[in-house]
Design a protein around this motif. Sequence first.
Motif, PDB file in Angstrom:
ATOM      1  N   GLY A  56       0.795  -1.223   0.000  1.00  0.00           N
ATOM      2  CA  GLY A  56       0.000   0.000   0.000  1.00  0.00           C
ATOM      3  C   GLY A  56       0.825   1.270   0.000  1.00  0.00           C
ATOM      4  N   LEU A  57       2.115   1.159   0.223  1.00  0.00           N
ATOM      5  CA  LEU A  57       3.014   2.307   0.137  1.00  0.00           C
ATOM      6  C   LEU A  57       3.816   2.193  -1.159  1.00  0.00           C
ATOM      7  N   LEU A  58       4.544   3.226  -1.490  1.00  0.00           N
ATOM      8  CA  LEU A  58       5.357   3.216  -2.699  1.00  0.00           C
ATOM      9  C   LEU A  58       6.800   2.875  -2.361  1.00  0.00           C
ATOM     10  N   ALA A  59       7.363   1.948  -3.100  1.00  0.00           N
ATOM     11  CA  ALA A  59       8.782   1.622  -2.997  1.00  0.00           C
ATOM     12  C   ALA A  59       9.459   2.212  -4.228  1.00  0.00           C
ATOM     13  N   LEU A  60      10.513   2.953  -4.019  1.00  0.00           N
ATOM     14  CA  LEU A  60      11.248   3.609  -5.098  1.00  0.00           C
ATOM     15  C   LEU A  60      12.569   2.901  -5.319  1.00  0.00           C
ATOM     16  N   SER A  61      12.826   2.504  -6.567  1.00  0.00           N
ATOM     17  CA  SER A  61      14.107   1.896  -6.943  1.00  0.00           C
ATOM     18  C   SER A  61      14.815   2.836  -7.896  1.00  0.00           C
ATOM     19  N   LEU A  62      16.054   3.137  -7.580  1.00  0.00           N
ATOM     20  CA  LEU A  62      16.853   4.052  -8.394  1.00  0.00           C
ATOM     21  C   LEU A  62      18.102   3.351  -8.906  1.00  0.00           C
ATOM     22  N   VAL A  63      18.464   3.665 -10.129  1.00  0.00           N
ATOM     23  CA  VAL A  63      19.708   3.181 -10.717  1.00  0.00           C
ATOM     24  C   VAL A  63      20.409   4.403 -11.280  1.00  0.00           C
ATOM     25  N   LEU A  64      21.670   4.618 -10.853  1.00  0.00           N
ATOM     26  CA  LEU A  64      22.392   5.795 -11.299  1.00  0.00           C
ATOM     27  C   LEU A  64      23.887   5.624 -11.090  1.00  0.00           C
ATOM     28  N   PRO A  65      24.669   6.381 -11.854  1.00  0.00           N
ATOM     29  CA  PRO A  65      26.113   6.392 -11.609  1.00  0.00           C
ATOM     30  C   PRO A  65      26.396   7.332 -10.432  1.00  0.00           C
ATOM     31  N   ILE A  66      27.617   7.313  -9.970  1.00  0.00           N
ATOM     32  CA  ILE A  66      28.004   8.215  -8.886  1.00  0.00           C
ATOM     33  C   ILE A  66      29.323   8.875  -9.257  1.00  0.00           C
ATOM     34  N   ARG A  67      29.477  10.099  -8.857  1.00  0.00           N
ATOM     35  CA  ARG A  67      30.711  10.844  -9.127  1.00  0.00           C
ATOM     36  C   ARG A  67      31.753  10.498  -8.068  1.00  0.00           C
ATOM     37  N   ILE A  68      32.981  10.265  -8.528  1.00  0.00           N
ATOM     38  CA  ILE A  68      34.087   9.990  -7.612  1.00  0.00           C
ATOM     39  C   ILE A  68      35.314  10.745  -8.097  1.00  0.00           C
ATOM     40  N   PRO A  69      36.268  10.986  -7.204  1.00  0.00           N
ATOM     41  CA  PRO A  69      37.536  11.574  -7.652  1.00  0.00           C
ATOM     42  C   PRO A  69      38.372  10.502  -8.345  1.00  0.00           C
ATOM     43  N   SER A  70      39.317  10.925  -9.147  1.00  0.00           N
ATOM     44  CA  SER A  70      40.194   9.945  -9.795  1.00  0.00           C
ATOM     45  C   SER A  70      41.022   9.239  -8.725  1.00  0.00           C
ATOM     46  N   LEU A  71      41.349   7.990  -8.986  1.00  0.00           N
ATOM     47  CA  LEU A  71      42.129   7.232  -8.016  1.00  0.00           C
ATOM     48  C   LEU A  71      43.518   7.839  -7.828  1.00  0.00           C
ATOM     49  N   ALA A  72      44.079   8.401  -8.884  1.00  0.00           N
ATOM     50  CA  ALA A  72      45.385   9.067  -8.768  1.00  0.00           C
ATOM     51  C   ALA A  72      45.284  10.263  -7.819  1.00  0.00           C
ATOM     52  N   ALA A  73      44.182  11.016  -7.912  1.00  0.00           N
ATOM     53  CA  ALA A  73      43.988  12.165  -7.024  1.00  0.00           C
ATOM     54  C   ALA A  73      43.826  11.708  -5.577  1.00  0.00           C
ATOM     55  N   VAL A  74      43.162  10.584  -5.359  1.00  0.00           N
ATOM     56  CA  VAL A  74      42.984  10.061  -3.997  1.00  0.00           C
ATOM     57  C   VAL A  74      44.317   9.582  -3.432  1.00  0.00           C
ATOM     58  N   LEU A  75      45.159   8.987  -4.273  1.00  0.00           N
ATOM     59  CA  LEU A  75      46.487   8.561  -3.814  1.00  0.00           C
ATOM     60  C   LEU A  75      47.323   9.763  -3.386  1.00  0.00           C
ATOM     61  N   ARG A  76      47.232  10.858  -4.165  1.00  0.00           N
ATOM     62  CA  ARG A  76      47.978  12.076  -3.808  1.00  0.00           C
ATOM     63  C   ARG A  76      47.412  12.747  -2.567  1.00  0.00           C
ATOM     64  N   ASP A  77      46.076  12.711  -2.431  1.00  0.00           N
ATOM     65  CA  ASP A  77      45.406  13.398  -1.326  1.00  0.00           C
ATOM     66  C   ASP A  77      44.179  12.604  -0.898  1.00  0.00           C
ATOM     67  N   PRO A  78      44.321  11.722   0.100  1.00  0.00           N
ATOM     68  CA  PRO A  78      43.190  10.906   0.554  1.00  0.00           C
ATOM     69  C   PRO A  78      41.990  11.738   1.032  1.00  0.00           C
ATOM     70  N   GLY A  79      42.205  12.983   1.375  1.00  0.00           N
ATOM     71  CA  GLY A  79      41.123  13.863   1.795  1.00  0.00           C
ATOM     72  C   GLY A  79      40.131  14.167   0.681  1.00  0.00           C
ATOM     73  N   ARG A  80      40.498  13.856  -0.548  1.00  0.00           N
ATOM     74  CA  ARG A  80      39.591  14.080  -1.686  1.00  0.00           C
ATOM     75  C   ARG A  80      38.299  13.277  -1.535  1.00  0.00           C
ATOM     76  N   VAL A  81      38.372  12.107  -0.901  1.00  0.00           N
ATOM     77  CA  VAL A  81      37.180  11.284  -0.694  1.00  0.00           C
ATOM     78  C   VAL A  81      36.174  12.052   0.166  1.00  0.00           C
TER      79      VAL A  81
END
Length: 127
Positions: free
Chosen positions: A53-78
Amino acid sequence: MSTTAGTVAGGTAMAGHNRISTQALTSLARTAAAEALGVPPHEVRAEWADDGGLLALSLVLPIRIPSLAAVLRDPGRVTGFGGPIWDRAVAAKATILTRVTELSGAQLSRVDIRISGVAISEGGRVR
């Protein structure tokens, strides 16, 4: 979703029906998800199901992330992107459920999110 009576600004009940089409609810859900996870609405797929009787919502989408090289240089990017993908998806569920409920009046039982891919982005989201 529909109701059988509405209220005008003075508090007087008005007879009639209000209906929100599935297309309108889907557009609302896509936009709420896009805002919560920082992707364009056209990249979000939304589907509805009846859940006791309620609505269930299903979503499919990509997600934005920093490049892995940028995370290696600066883990704070996450952190600049809102944290790990799992944490972002979990937090987005509550945000999307609340936003869709507030704007539409529809009662959602749950929001399911499936991350379909990643898109590398140089800048983090500003909150």
